[in-house]
Design a protein around this motif. Structure first.
Motif, PDB file in Angstrom:
ATOM      1  N   VAL A 100       0.638  -1.115  -0.030  1.00 40.88           N
ATOM      2  CA  VAL A 100       0.018  -0.017   0.047  1.00 40.88           C
ATOM      3  C   VAL A 100       0.837   1.199   0.013  1.00 40.88           C
ATOM      4  CG1 VAL A 100      -1.841   1.127   1.219  1.00 40.88           C
ATOM      5  CG2 VAL A 100      -1.878  -1.373   1.202  1.00 40.88           C
ATOM      6  N   ASN A 101       0.792   2.077  -0.812  1.00 44.94           N
ATOM      7  CA  ASN A 101       1.562   3.432  -1.069  1.00 44.94           C
ATOM      8  C   ASN A 101       0.732   4.450  -1.209  1.00 44.94           C
ATOM      9  OD1 ASN A 101       4.482   4.254  -1.062  1.00 44.94           O
ATOM     10  ND2 ASN A 101       3.350   5.250  -3.192  1.00 44.94           N
ATOM     11  N   ILE A 102       0.455   5.623  -0.233  1.00 40.16           N
ATOM     12  CA  ILE A 102      -0.088   6.790  -0.495  1.00 40.16           C
ATOM     13  C   ILE A 102       0.708   7.835  -0.691  1.00 40.16           C
ATOM     14  CG2 ILE A 102      -1.877   8.196   0.849  1.00 40.16           C
ATOM     15  CD1 ILE A 102      -2.501   5.752   2.533  1.00 40.16           C
ATOM     16  N   ARG A 132       4.834  -4.129  10.340  1.00 38.60           N
ATOM     17  CA  ARG A 132       3.588  -3.777   9.829  1.00 38.60           C
ATOM     18  C   ARG A 132       2.804  -4.569   8.980  1.00 38.60           C
ATOM     19  NH1 ARG A 132       6.439  -0.092   5.470  1.00 38.60           N
ATOM     20  NH2 ARG A 132       7.585  -1.298   4.528  1.00 38.60           N
ATOM     21  N   VAL A 133       1.441  -4.712   9.209  1.00 32.30           N
ATOM     22  CA  VAL A 133       0.646  -5.614   8.576  1.00 32.30           C
ATOM     23  C   VAL A 133      -0.408  -4.823   7.545  1.00 32.30           C
ATOM     24  CG1 VAL A 133      -1.377  -7.365   8.775  1.00 32.30           C
ATOM     25  CG2 VAL A 133       0.590  -7.089  10.438  1.00 32.30           C
ATOM     26  N   GLU A 134      -0.216  -5.138   6.168  1.00 33.59           N
ATOM     27  CA  GLU A 134      -1.057  -4.493   5.079  1.00 33.59           C
ATOM     28  C   GLU A 134      -2.106  -5.431   4.620  1.00 33.59           C
ATOM     29  OE1 GLU A 134       2.316  -1.240   3.445  1.00 33.59           O
ATOM     30  OE2 GLU A 134       2.599  -3.395   2.835  1.00 33.59           O
ATOM     31  N   THR A 152       5.259  -7.330   6.925  1.00 32.50           N
ATOM     32  CA  THR A 152       6.877  -6.900   6.554  1.00 32.50           C
ATOM     33  C   THR A 152       7.575  -6.258   7.643  1.00 32.50           C
ATOM     34  OG1 THR A 152       5.912  -4.945   5.253  1.00 32.50           O
ATOM     35  CG2 THR A 152       6.472  -6.906   3.929  1.00 32.50           C
ATOM     36  N   GLU A 153       8.725  -6.346   7.725  1.00 33.21           N
ATOM     37  CA  GLU A 153       9.592  -5.539   8.618  1.00 33.21           C
ATOM     38  C   GLU A 153       9.785  -4.141   8.260  1.00 33.21           C
ATOM     39  OE1 GLU A 153      14.195  -5.280   9.649  1.00 33.21           O
ATOM     40  OE2 GLU A 153      13.225  -7.406  10.401  1.00 33.21           O
ATOM     41  N   ILE A 154       9.604  -3.206   9.250  1.00 29.42           N
ATOM     42  CA  ILE A 154       9.924  -1.861   9.081  1.00 29.42           C
ATOM     43  C   ILE A 154      11.306  -1.433   9.687  1.00 29.42           C
ATOM     44  CG2 ILE A 154       9.036   0.641   9.613  1.00 29.42           C
ATOM     45  CD1 ILE A 154       6.389  -0.447   9.903  1.00 29.42           C
ATOM     46  N   PHE A 176       0.383  -2.638  13.429  1.00 30.53           N
ATOM     47  CA  PHE A 176       1.764  -2.669  13.834  1.00 30.53           C
ATOM     48  C   PHE A 176       1.974  -3.848  14.898  1.00 30.53           C
ATOM     49  CE2 PHE A 176       1.264   1.431  11.766  1.00 30.53           C
ATOM     50  CZ  PHE A 176       1.966   1.380  10.618  1.00 30.53           C
ATOM     51  N   THR A 177       2.954  -4.520  14.783  1.00 33.00           N
ATOM     52  CA  THR A 177       3.306  -5.237  15.943  1.00 33.00           C
ATOM     53  C   THR A 177       4.820  -5.049  16.404  1.00 33.00           C
ATOM     54  OG1 THR A 177       3.875  -7.162  14.458  1.00 33.00           O
ATOM     55  CG2 THR A 177       1.358  -7.084  15.506  1.00 33.00           C
ATOM     56  N   CYS A 178       5.201  -5.510  17.524  1.00 30.70           N
ATOM     57  CA  CYS A 178       6.614  -5.430  17.881  1.00 30.70           C
ATOM     58  C   CYS A 178       6.860  -6.982  18.550  1.00 30.70           C
ATOM     59  CB  CYS A 178       6.510  -4.678  19.266  1.00 30.70           C
ATOM     60  SG  CYS A 178       7.112  -2.911  18.702  1.00 30.70           S
TER      61      CYS A 178
END
Length: 309
Positions: free
Chosen positions: A121-123, A222-224, A237-239, A280-282
């Motif tokens: 996703v890209n804004i 992040r979960v998209e 994917t990892e941020i 988001f998750t850690c």
């Protein structure tokens, strides 16, 4: 943000005055178009085009599963506007600066989402400046991205602290659990409802470990989610990954957790018909000499909800 035409020695650029701090919805995008030339420049008009688009795509593992996604979902246009800054004529030699302003008004019931650069996703919001020239001279064009911030929420954010415990039984990516050494790690996050402009904070304590610890790391994931009526694809994917401890740390000693959310790669939690972003998750990673198959051992905490206040 310069374009140099070597034949006529023209320096063509523009500067957005409020690009650094970002814009709130319903504000004005302002700046100047700068033209530097040794000689006068003949042109067919100078225009500015502002555009805001959401681009969606599926991961390679989902290709073919949601074929209708590619047929039904096109780039979502949030805002578009075009103005003529200068009519056809001539720009004098030297440096010429032309100021401009663009109101951020959407069409219909569309909403401006916060700038976000993800994997699926890209804004993105861009401003393009074009100088049309004669057939014998090359047109000049320059594109620049500007950032949009969503309006802060009026409701007061209530802190939601969460405690966590990491043991061999709580690990998620281990096949042979019986081979793991015994250890116990406790800690807490100060909040799972987080303000995006403030860091994620907390504390971690190694209570016991049968083997020496090499490092402890904190991973932001992040979960998209994107798709259509046929179905939705959800990818994580990892941020970023930061190390919060190195070496065999002292037991029962509190280790602070401090992580800043990267601006472009995170955004306030957002959910629409075609996509969802902001979940988001850690993950806490612990590496030691007895790691199974050379892989670190990870424990996942609760999801984070991001907002702007």
């Amino acid at each position: 943000m310069n374009i140099l035409n070597t034949k006529s020695v023209i320096l063509f650029a523009f500067h957005i005055c409020n690009i650094i701090s970002g814009l709130l919805c319903q504000e004005v995008l302002a700046g100047v178009v700068a033209i530097v030339s040794k000689e006068a420049v003949q042109h067919q008009g100078i225009t500015l085009t502002m555009e805001g688009i959401v681009n969606l795509q599926l991961s390679s593992k989902s290709v073919g599963v949601f074929e209708a996604f590619y047929n039904s979902v096109k780039p979502i246009q949030l805002i578009t506007s075009n103005i003529e800054v200068v009519k056809q004529g001539k720009v004098p030699g030297g440096k010429t600066e032309i100021p401009f302003e663009f109101p951020l008004h959407t069409k219909g019931n569309k909403v401006l989402y916060e700038t976000y650069h993800g994997v699926f996703v890209n804004i993105q919001y861009t401003l393009r400046c074009d100088m049309k020239r004669s057939l014998l001279a090359k047109d000049l064009s320059k594109t620049c991205e500007f950032m949009v911030h969503c309006l802060p929420q009026k409701a007061k954010l209530q802190p939601t602290p969460v405690d966590f415990t990491i043991t061999p039984e709580t690990l998620q990516n281990v096949r042979e659990r019986s081979l793991l050494p015994k250890f116990l790690i406790r800690g807490h996050l100060d909040a799972t409802n987080c303000v995006i402009t403030k860091p994620l904070t907390g504390e971690l304590v190694v209570e016991s470990s049968d083997v020496a610890i090499k490092s402890i790391e904190l991973q932001l994931v992040r979960v998209e989610t994107c798709g259509c009526a046929e179905g939705y694809a959800r990818d994580a994917t990892e941020i970023q990954n930061i190390q919060i401890a190195e070496g065999d740390v002292c037991h029962s000693l509190p280790i602070p957790i401090y992580m800043v959310f990267p601006r472009l790669f995170t955004c306030p939690t957002l959910e629409t018909i075609n996509f969802k972003v902001g979940e988001f998750t850690c993950n806490k990673y612990k590496s030691n000499s007895a790691t199974v198959c050379g892989l670190p051992m990870a424990d996942r905490c609760d999801s984070l909800f991001l907002c702007r206040v």
